[in-house]
Design a protein around this motif. Structure first.
Motif, short mmCIF file in Angstrom:
data_model
loop_
_atom_site.label_atom_id
_atom_site.label_comp_id
_atom_site.label_asym_id
_atom_site.label_seq_id
_atom_site.Cartn_x
_atom_site.Cartn_y
_atom_site.Cartn_z
N UNK B 73 0.81 -1.21 0.00
CA UNK B 73 0.00 0.00 0.00
C UNK B 73 0.85 1.26 0.00
N UNK B 74 1.91 1.21 0.76
CA UNK B 74 2.74 2.41 0.86
C UNK B 74 3.41 2.72 -0.46
N UNK B 75 3.89 1.69 -1.10
CA UNK B 75 4.54 1.98 -2.39
C UNK B 75 3.51 2.45 -3.38
N UNK B 76 2.29 1.87 -3.29
CA UNK B 76 1.23 2.34 -4.19
C UNK B 76 0.95 3.80 -3.94
N UNK B 77 0.93 4.18 -2.67
CA UNK B 77 0.66 5.57 -2.31
C UNK B 77 1.63 6.52 -3.00
N UNK B 78 2.89 6.22 -2.81
CA UNK B 78 3.86 7.20 -3.28
C UNK B 78 4.04 7.20 -4.78
N UNK B 79 3.57 6.12 -5.41
CA UNK B 79 3.62 6.19 -6.87
C UNK B 79 2.31 6.72 -7.43
#
Lengths: 275, 311, 357
Positions: B73-79
């Motif tokens: 989720x976090x990587x999805x957020x920042x991308x």
């Protein structure tokens, strides 16, 4: 900068007055517009003082939309919320101040820490919880989640801690139980703090928007703030009606503020310092 | 050693000489029951679940299923461009509103502190926005920002300028929000400054005047330094509160985050994700990111403040 | 109602505040717990009231073992040093509060409160709030409230400390009057020895958690069993003189000698403290018996308080307070020869402070 001279004073007054006017203009504008006709609303340059005080807009808002319902809901929610909050605050502050048990103060500091966590974060799960409990569109959902407010408990607890031990023992020797002592002695003495909490909580409850919006779907359960936003759709470009609706939302707090100004300001200061 | 209970005000937490039995806990427990129930369900449980949920992948909250555990989720957020944009918008908002409103509030508080006549009227005027619902007042501002009939454009034209597309232009919308935000922040901040000012002893001013200091010098060398704890407090509170901006946007733009999503803030992102799109875990992750950033900022702030205040 | 303490010990962490005390407070008597601050008198009162639990030992009210009872179950009245009146209630509501707890109907409560207000002579303040009363009046309300539930025991914790001198005198007599009128067993805590002497049936003098001596006030005054008791009671304070028994006299470091019959049983060379009351001195003239053994003194200062005269005498390098029962008045600089009377002279061992003989 000559301040003690006349020019200085005049400048200060001027600055303050200009500032005050800028603070108040939105409210004035709202009230004025609420009394205008649609034609007057669209007039440029704007009309500063209406020729007549129409009540038509207010009538429209109160009768057509479910606005009357919204107002009742807000009142009910505020009353329930304040009563329950005060009750829980009193009981909890008492436990954390007068009752003795190991770890009491550490546990309380822990809860104080929780105050930092923003409501928006909690709201995510709380919404899910409400859905799972099937509490959507109930007064329960609108009031219960926030009756345990650590800030209020902190304020009242401080007040309780300031009451001398000897008063407690005098009451116990007079035969009073802890419960009786709390309600017959501590609470009456703590009236100022309790009034603070009532005011802060009441204002907060009436003005709250995000949470009521999340947990209500049915129009008849909406509070006045949520109702206002749905009314925006209905009003379209009839700004005079919109202003009337906004006015209805805002006026109770304005009146409250006019009467309880000092109390409210000290309440906010007290609450804010701890925040 | 004798205990003068009759004079003492402070109550010991537990007296070390008393035996602690099960009964010691029962009574407090009864009083604390409502608190414990509500706090557990609506505060402790959410904190835990939001934290955990942010790590769940493909979480479906209705069915309560998820596929894995990780930082997905976090990587999805920042991308996600939208999230990054939301972060930027929020930062811009905070970065403009907090400094300006702090300085303005300080000025107002200092002026109001001068014990002039008409304090009650001034108080009423300056503090009114504090007790009124943001959502309602926001709608008034929306009207004031109206391109054709709004007050603000009227005044601009009176002063010889061109009317502005406050509500329609993505950049001007940001300005509109910021102005409104500052206006709304002033009352609370002024109150905090006022109480801070009142803790400063008159003596300091008198001493300074006797030393021949002019008002400007007094302001900068005495008032502000002595007020620095309050200033620090104000900054923290305001940063925390402004980063959560939502009601103002909702009110000004009727539920939409500005023209062309130009006012998409983090809280808006959270709201849309969990309320409209049911992406609960993404919303949780976003909330945590916001909380973490704000928390770090306040830590930073306290560290800086410690060095500054102790001077 | 008798109060009996059996081997009562009270400890706070590592500090022992009351060390194994057994004591009886007799029915209908006013017993004073007297002593300097920190002696444990307030602690003992709080053990009797139940505000503090005992570490070990037992407490009985009559036949009833109250050791583990909380204060609300002991049927006592307690008057606090700072009165502890309920600020939001009127005087009569304060007094009637114990009755309210007992669920006595309002009319009856008000009547009974009125009776007690009359007893304490505050009936005219019946409807007022505590903040509108003076210290002395508040004190009376506190006493009335303590008595309102007609307890078997009345406890007073330094009730007069917050009053001015005049009021203190007046109130202590009031308290005694009421105590005698109601016949209630009373325990009174104070650090003021004069107060204790004037109103008590029984005094318990304490120091550091231990009882130094207890008995009738006059007993403690006339026969103090150790230096501390001798020093604590009496106004002006007793003269304490360090000396060594030599021959048939007590001789001080700078060679001043005193002769007293009480020295007869003391072995030669023993180090002593002589406790001599100010009223135990007499002035001897040349031909009077005992003149040979008398001690030279010079009047340094004269204090008159309207009733009697007190002298500060310099004897050797010491300063001695003395008052004489003859009708002469001496002036500063007068040289006298003084001797000790039979009564009012006490001999104590230097190391232990205990009475010799």
């Amino acid at each position: 900068m000559k301040e003690n001279g006349k020019t200085g004073k005049v400048l200060i007054y001027a600055a303050l007055i200009i500032g005050a006017v800028m603070m108040v203009v939105p409210f004035y504008w709202m009230i004025i517009t609420a009394f205008k006709t649609p034609e007057q609303v669209a007039q440029m340059p704007p009309i500063w003082w209406p020729t007549s005080f129409l009540t038509e807009n207010f009538e429209y808002v109160l009768s057509s939309g479910e606005f009357a319902r919204y107002i009742i809901n807000s009142i009910i929610v505020a009353v329930i919320s304040v009563s329950l909050t005060v009750l829980v605050t009193i009981l909890t502050a008492f436990a954390f101040s007068r009752l003795k048990f190991p770890g009491r103060d550490i546990i309380f500091s822990l809860f104080l820490g929780f105050m930092m966590v923003p409501f928006e974060l909690l709201a995510i799960t709380n919404y899910v919880t409400i859905v799972r409990l099937e509490w959507i569109d109930t007064y329960r959902a609108l009031t219960l989640p926030y009756i345990a407010n650590v800030l209020y408990i902190y304020i009242l607890r401080n007040f309780f801690l300031g009451i001398p031990d000897s008063l407690y023992w005098a009451a116990r020797i007079d035969g009073a139980s802890n419960f009786k002592y709390l309600w017959r002695i501590m609470v009456p003495i703590s009236k100022p703090a309790i009034i603070t909490i009532v005011l802060l909580n009441g204002i907060d409850s009436w003005n709250s928007f995000l949470w009521p919006m999340l947990v209500t779907n049915e129009p008849e359960m909406r509070t006045v703030t949520v109702g206002l936003t749905s009314f925006v759709q209905a009003a379209g470009v009839r700004y005079e009606r919109l202003m009337a609706a906004a006015f209805i939302v805002v006026i109770p707090m304005m009146i409250l503020f006019a009467f309880a100004r000092k109390y409210i300001i000290t309440a906010v200061a007290r609450g804010g310092i701890k925040g | 050693m004798s205990m003068t209970l009759t004079q003492g005000k402070r109550l010991a937490k537990t007296r070390s000489d008393e035996r602690i039995t099960a009964r010691t806990f029962i009574e407090p427990l009864i009083y604390l029951l409502p608190f414990i129930v509500v706090v557990s369900v609506f505060m402790v449980y959410p904190i835990i679940t939001v934290f955990l949920n942010s790590f769940l992948e493909d979480y479906n909250y209705l069915a309560n299923t998820y596929s894995g555990f990780g930082l997905g989720n976090y990587s999805a957020l920042f991308s996600d461009k939208e999230f990054v944009g939301a972060l930027q918008n929020t930062f811009i908002y905070v970065g403009c509103v907090v400094p300006i409103s702090t300085v303005l509030s300080l000025a107002i508080a200092i002026l109001l502190n001068k014990k002039l006549r008409g304090t009650s009227i001034f108080q009423f005027a300056y503090f009114l926005p504090m007790v009124t619902a943001t959502i309602a007042v926001g709608i008034v501002w929306k009207w004031m920002y109206h391109y054709d009939y709004g007050l603000i454009n009227y005044f601009i034209q009176v002063l010889g300028g061109e009317p502005v597309h406050w509500m329609e232009d993505p950049i001007m919308a940001k300005a509109a929000l910021i102005i409104y935000g500052i206006w709304g922040k002033l009352p609370f901040t002024v109150i905090l400054f006022l109480s801070g000012l009142q803790t400063i002893d008159e003596q300091y001013y008198t001493a300074a005047k006797v030393d021949g200091a002019g008002s400007k010098k007094i302001l900068f060398r005495i008032t502000i330094p002595l007020l620095s704890p309050t200033i620090a407090l104000v900054l923290i509170i305001n940063i925390i509160n402004t980063s959560k901006v939502f009601n103002e946007v909702f009110a000004l733009f009727n539920g939409k985050p500005g023209p062309g999503y130009s006012l998409y803030t983090v809280v808006y992102y959270i709201y849309e994700n969990f309320y409209h799109e049911m992406n609960v875990s993404i919303a949780c992750a976003a909330a945590l990111v916001l909380f973490a950033i704000v928390f770090l900022m306040t830590l930073l702030q306290t560290a800086v403040q410690k060095r500054w205040v102790s001077r | 109602m008798n109060i009996k303490l059996e081997n009562v010990k009270k400890q706070f962490g590592d500090t022992v505040a009351i060390d194994d005390i057994s004591l009886e407070f007799h029915d209908g008597k006013l017993t004073t717990l007297l002593g300097p601050s920190g002696c444990g008198k307030s602690t003992m009162l709080n053990l009797i009231s139940g505000i503090l639990p005992v570490t070990s030992g037992k407490i009985y009210f009559g036949d009833r073992d109250v050791t583990s009872l909380s204060p609300d179950k002991r049927n006592i009245g307690l008057v606090f040093q700072n009165y502890a009146l309920y600020p939001h209630m009127k005087v009569w509501e304060n007094i009637a509060f114990p009755l309210e707890i007992k669920k006595v109907p309002k009319n009856e409560r008000k009547e009974r409160a009125y009776e007690f207000a009359k007893l304490l002579r505050i009936e005219e303040y019946f409807e007022r709030k505590p903040s509108q009363l003076s210290g002395g009046q508040q004190q009376r309300v506190a006493i009335a409230r303590a008595l309102a539930k007609e307890p078997e025991i009345l406890l007073l914790d330094e009730p007069l400390s917050n009053l001015d001198a005049r009021l203190r005198l007046e109130m202590r007599e009031e308290i005694r009057r009421i105590q005698l009128e109601t016949g209630i067993t009373t325990v009174f805590v104070t650090h003021d020895q004069e107060e204790a002497m004037s109103i008590s049936d029984h005094i318990v003098l304490m120091k550091k958690g231990e009882i130094q001596q207890h008995g009738l006030p006059q007993e403690l005054y006339d026969e103090p069993c150790n230096v501390f008791v001798a020093d604590f009671l009496g106004n002006p304070p007793i003269n304490l003189i360090t000396a060594v028994k030599s021959g048939n006299k007590a001789v001080t470091e700078d060679g001043v000698s005193f002769f007293s019959e009480g020295l007869n049983n003391v072995s030669d060379g023993r180090k002593l403290i002589l406790g001599i009351r100010s009223e135990a001195f007499e002035v001897l003239k040349k031909d009077e018996p005992g003149y040979i053994n008398s001690t030279p003194a010079e009047v340094k200062a004269v204090f008159m308080n309207g009733k009697d005269v007190l002298y500060s005498l310099s004897v050797g390098s010491m300063e001695i307070r003395a008052g004489f029962s003859n009708n002469e008045i001496y002036r500063q600089g007068d040289k006298l020869k003084i001797a000790l009377k039979k009564k009012g002279v006490h001999v104590y061992d230097f190391d232990t402070g205990e009475k010799i003989g």
